[in-house]
Design a protein around this motif. Structure first.
Motif, mmCIF file in Angstrom:
data_model
loop_
_atom_site.group_PDB
_atom_site.id
_atom_site.type_symbol
_atom_site.label_atom_id
_atom_site.label_comp_id
_atom_site.label_asym_id
_atom_site.label_seq_id
_atom_site.Cartn_x
_atom_site.Cartn_y
_atom_site.Cartn_z
ATOM 1 N N ASN A 122 -7.480 7.480 6.874
ATOM 2 C CA ASN A 122 -7.147 8.006 5.576
ATOM 3 C C ASN A 122 -6.539 7.051 4.643
ATOM 4 O O ASN A 122 -6.398 7.326 3.429
ATOM 5 C CB ASN A 122 -6.440 9.343 5.786
ATOM 6 N N MET A 123 -6.322 5.792 5.235
ATOM 7 C CA MET A 123 -5.583 4.802 4.316
ATOM 8 C C MET A 123 -6.519 3.863 3.588
ATOM 9 O O MET A 123 -6.232 3.056 2.551
ATOM 10 C CB MET A 123 -4.738 3.811 5.219
ATOM 11 N N LEU A 124 -8.085 3.915 3.992
ATOM 12 C CA LEU A 124 -8.987 3.011 3.215
ATOM 13 C C LEU A 124 -8.907 3.214 1.699
ATOM 14 O O LEU A 124 -8.776 1.947 1.180
ATOM 15 C CB LEU A 124 -10.369 3.620 3.709
ATOM 16 N N ALA A 125 -9.012 4.476 1.125
ATOM 17 C CA ALA A 125 -8.895 4.507 -0.363
ATOM 18 C C ALA A 125 -7.431 3.804 -0.922
ATOM 19 O O ALA A 125 -7.617 3.126 -2.010
ATOM 20 C CB ALA A 125 -8.880 5.919 -0.733
ATOM 21 N N ALA A 126 -6.426 3.957 -0.279
ATOM 22 C CA ALA A 126 -5.031 3.531 -0.688
ATOM 23 C C ALA A 126 -5.029 1.814 -0.567
ATOM 24 O O ALA A 126 -4.441 1.315 -1.529
ATOM 25 C CB ALA A 126 -3.904 4.104 0.011
ATOM 26 N N ILE A 127 -5.606 1.535 0.443
ATOM 27 C CA ILE A 127 -5.703 -0.018 0.564
ATOM 28 C C ILE A 127 -6.533 -0.715 -0.542
ATOM 29 O O ILE A 127 -6.561 -1.395 -1.013
ATOM 30 C CB ILE A 127 -6.254 -0.263 1.983
ATOM 31 N N GLN A 156 1.211 -4.003 7.798
ATOM 32 C CA GLN A 156 1.827 -3.007 8.447
ATOM 33 C C GLN A 156 1.034 -1.659 8.466
ATOM 34 O O GLN A 156 1.529 -0.713 9.294
ATOM 35 C CB GLN A 156 3.254 -2.746 7.921
ATOM 36 N N VAL A 157 -0.091 -1.670 7.867
ATOM 37 C CA VAL A 157 -0.853 -0.485 7.832
ATOM 38 C C VAL A 157 -2.172 -0.733 8.238
ATOM 39 O O VAL A 157 -3.087 0.157 8.427
ATOM 40 C CB VAL A 157 -0.958 0.343 6.568
ATOM 41 N N VAL A 191 0.966 -1.337 0.019
ATOM 42 C CA VAL A 191 0.051 -0.002 -0.144
ATOM 43 C C VAL A 191 1.049 1.181 0.166
ATOM 44 O O VAL A 191 2.055 1.129 0.780
ATOM 45 C CB VAL A 191 -0.925 -0.092 1.125
ATOM 46 N N GLU A 192 0.444 2.164 -0.580
ATOM 47 C CA GLU A 192 1.431 3.654 -0.786
ATOM 48 C C GLU A 192 1.041 4.231 0.777
ATOM 49 O O GLU A 192 -0.091 4.570 0.835
ATOM 50 C CB GLU A 192 0.718 4.397 -1.835
ATOM 51 N N TYR A 193 2.003 4.251 1.388
ATOM 52 C CA TYR A 193 2.026 5.028 2.687
ATOM 53 C C TYR A 193 2.910 5.864 2.830
ATOM 54 O O TYR A 193 4.017 5.728 3.053
ATOM 55 C CB TYR A 193 2.059 3.672 3.690
#
Length: 188
Positions: A77-82, A57-58, A46-48
């Motif tokens: 805020n990581m929902l869309a990236a995941i 890890q996220v 995932v782009e973190y």
């Protein structure tokens, strides 16, 4: 000294063959067999904050039931990236985002999909067999070089026989893993 080198060659061959089996096991867990497993998501990054980070890890990845995986990000805020990372990974499952967590629902496998997945598993098994045979070839080449350095012909023949027995043992292990995966795929 030559016998120490021979032992080293045998140990290297054994350890390399074990690594080939471990690699096969990890690849087979990524091939889904209808049952939900967090291991299916291994290898998804995932782009973190600008760097690719493993999904586990996220977010907290857990199995809710036999067909559902829940992904609970530690930062909302990581929902869309995941979700984007799962879609790009092309694992054949569309993520369901409810604004709090992402759920992955495993569709039941069709007969055609099962055959396709088993072909994929068989290809992984074949790669492992090739790797094991290459290890055998390299080991036997090393042993033949030792013969030029003074290792007796009988010792060379014994070592080659031992390498072949080791190779046979690991090839059988690959077949067992494939048979177990096929049984798992057909059981659903």
């Amino acid at each position: 000294m030559v016998t120490e080198e021979l032992e080293l060659i045998m140990d290297d061959a054994e350890s390399s063959m074990k690594k080939a089996i471990a690699h096969l096991e990890s690849e087979l867990t990524k091939i889904r067999a209808g049952k939900a497993s967090p291991a299916m998501l291994d290898g998804i990054n995932v782009e973190y904050y600008g760097s690719p980070t493993p999904l586990n890890q996220v977010a907290n990845v857990s199995v809710l039931d036999a067909r559902t995986i829940s992904i609970q990000p530690w930062e909302k805020n990581m929902l869309a990236a995941i979700e984007r990372a799962i879609l790009q990974a092309n694992i054949g499952i569309t993520p369901q985002n409810d604004g709090v967590q992402i759920r992955l629902f495993m569709p039941p496998l069709t007969e055609e999909r099962r055959k396709e997945l088993f072909r994929k598993a068989s290809a992984e098994g074949e790669h492992s067999k090739v790797a094991i045979r290459n290890i055998r070839r390299d080991s036997i080449e090393h042993i033949k070089k030792l013969q030029k350095d003074g290792l007796s012909e009988d010792a060379v023949k014994d070592a080659e026989k031992d390498i072949q027995l080791m190779t046979d043992k690991y090839i059988v292990l690959v077949d067992k893993h494939l048979a177990a995966k096929e049984k798992e795929m057909m059981a659903v």
